[in-house]
Design an enzyme around this catalytic site. Structure first.
Site, mmCIF file in Angstrom:
data_model
loop_
_atom_site.group_PDB
_atom_site.id
_atom_site.type_symbol
_atom_site.label_atom_id
_atom_site.label_comp_id
_atom_site.label_asym_id
_atom_site.label_seq_id
_atom_site.Cartn_x
_atom_site.Cartn_y
_atom_site.Cartn_z
ATOM 1 N N ASP A 125 2.230 2.344 2.808
ATOM 2 C CA ASP A 125 1.958 2.969 4.107
ATOM 3 C C ASP A 125 3.217 2.976 4.957
ATOM 4 O OD1 ASP A 125 -0.631 3.088 3.322
ATOM 5 O OD2 ASP A 125 -1.403 1.619 4.755
ATOM 6 N N CYS A 129 -3.794 4.936 4.695
ATOM 7 C CA CYS A 129 -5.244 5.050 4.523
ATOM 8 C C CYS A 129 -5.920 5.287 5.875
ATOM 9 C CB CYS A 129 -5.784 3.781 3.890
ATOM 10 S SG CYS A 129 -5.674 2.360 4.983
ATOM 11 N N CYS A 152 0.828 -1.215 0.000
ATOM 12 C CA CYS A 152 0.000 0.000 0.000
ATOM 13 C C CYS A 152 0.853 1.252 0.000
ATOM 14 C CB CYS A 152 -0.886 0.065 1.235
ATOM 15 S SG CYS A 152 -1.689 -1.455 1.653
ATOM 16 N N CYS A 157 -3.979 -3.478 7.920
ATOM 17 C CA CYS A 157 -3.716 -2.220 8.635
ATOM 18 C C CYS A 157 -3.595 -2.477 10.138
ATOM 19 C CB CYS A 157 -4.840 -1.214 8.391
ATOM 20 S SG CYS A 157 -5.059 -0.791 6.666
#
Lengths: 204, 142
Positions: free
Chosen positions: B39, B64, B37, B107
């Protein structure tokens, strides 16, 4: 690809049966579909030529008077053709596809797959970007140069990736694919930074 | 994607955003990332050296909404826990609390990894510092 023709029963190895000319079920491997070996360094012009040639050969309209089964294969083949072309013409999606075929599970990666210095670097770049975004007009004026810097970083990754593509082509060493995986990860972080500079512009 | 109310709440009002002094021996820092992602998450704890209780927790996440909410929630849960209790926080607890959908479970994994990394960093600092006297004979034997 099946071993015998579904229509006349003779052995087939091609897209169309040599004897009855019936279209065979399509290969689902994107390289095999185009008659190519699995490769990262791809001649995109050649791929485009193959794509247009096959588009003409496989257009579903050409099969409207054929048996229902063959019409289905034509539809299926057209769908694979479009997916395969879209995936293989772009170096990034092609690399993701090859890595997956070679058993690298990109989606299952975690922190251990990212060098700590990359995380530090990306974190600092994000902090700096956020400061520019939330700053005054002078700060926001630096967003465009920042975006250009990120684009340059992305272009450097792409150039390095092309070298890794060629290196894998030369010897099919797994270590070269691991280089590609690392480059794709870094690229994802940099393209996210580019996307975030754009978000900043929209919210202004 | 439809985020749950709890995710939106943490996303709009993230708790404990910020940073602690990385060089302090009482502070543990965890920097983790999800490359797919793009992240990156930094989570820090400040531990009371006497009681072993986490007195402060800070985070900063670029990612996100679910990644931000997961780390925000993690810092809330960390405060007041001992280091050992903190290690018992599981990503599934975060998933349940925030009603994360399957595609966002990673996440919560990231937040659990960040907690473990921060505690690991804190413990590494402590073991380097405190038992210097006890270490010397052990090293002599080795």
């Amino acid at each position: 690809m099946s071993q015998t023709c579904w229509n006349c029963g003779i052995a087939v190895s091609a897209r169309f049966c040599e004897q009855c000319k019936a279209l065979q079920p399509p290969a689902h491997d994107f390289f095999e579909f185009f008659g190519l070996s699995r490769q990262l360094a791809l001649d995109v012009k050649d791929l485009e030529k193959r794509f247009y040639g096959l588009s003409r050969q496989l257009h579903p309209d050409l099969f409207s008077r054929k048996p229902a089964r063959e019409q289905e294969y034509a539809l299926e083949a057209s769908a694979v053709l479009n997916d395969a072309y879209r995936t293989l013409k772009d170096p990034v999606s092609r690399a993701l596809y090859v890595l997956k075929q070679e058993g690298f599970d990109i989606a299952e990666q975690g922190t251990k797959d990212v060098p700590p210095e990359l995380l530090e670097e990306v974190f600092e770049l994000n902090m700096a970007l956020e400061e520019l975004r939330e700053g005054d007009a002078d700060a926001r004026a630096q967003l465009q140069p920042a975006r250009l810097r990120f684009e340059r970083m992305r272009d450097e990754i792409d150039a390095a990736m092309q070298l890794s593509f060629a290196a894998w082509h030369a010897g099919n060493e797994r270590a070269k694919l691991d280089d590609v995986r690392g480059q794709l990860n870094r690229r994802k972080y940099i393209t996210n930074l580019i996307a975030r500079t754009d978000e900043a512009h929209v919210s202004d | 994607m439809a985020y749950s109310d709890k995710v939106l709440d943490h996303y709009n009002n993230p708790r404990n955003v910020g940073s602690l002094d990385k060089s302090s021996a009482s502070v543990g820092t965890g920097m983790v990332g999800a490359p797919e992602c793009g992240d990156v998450m930094k989570l820090q704890i400040r531990v009371n050296d006497v009681s072993g209780i986490i007195e402060e927790a800070k985070f900063k996440t670029f990612g996100c909404g679910s990644a931000i909410a997961s780390s925000s929630l993690a810092t809330e849960w960390l405060k007041g826990k001992t280091v050992d209790e903190a290690l018992e926080i599981k990503n599934t607890d975060i998933v349940n609390e925030l009603s994360l959908p399957p595609v966002k479970i990673h996440c919560s994994v990231l937040a659990e990894d960040a907690i473990k990394a921060a505690i690991g960093d804190y413990r590494a600092k402590q073991s380097k510092q405190a038992p210097a006297a006890a270490q010397t004979p052990a090293q002599a034997v080795a």
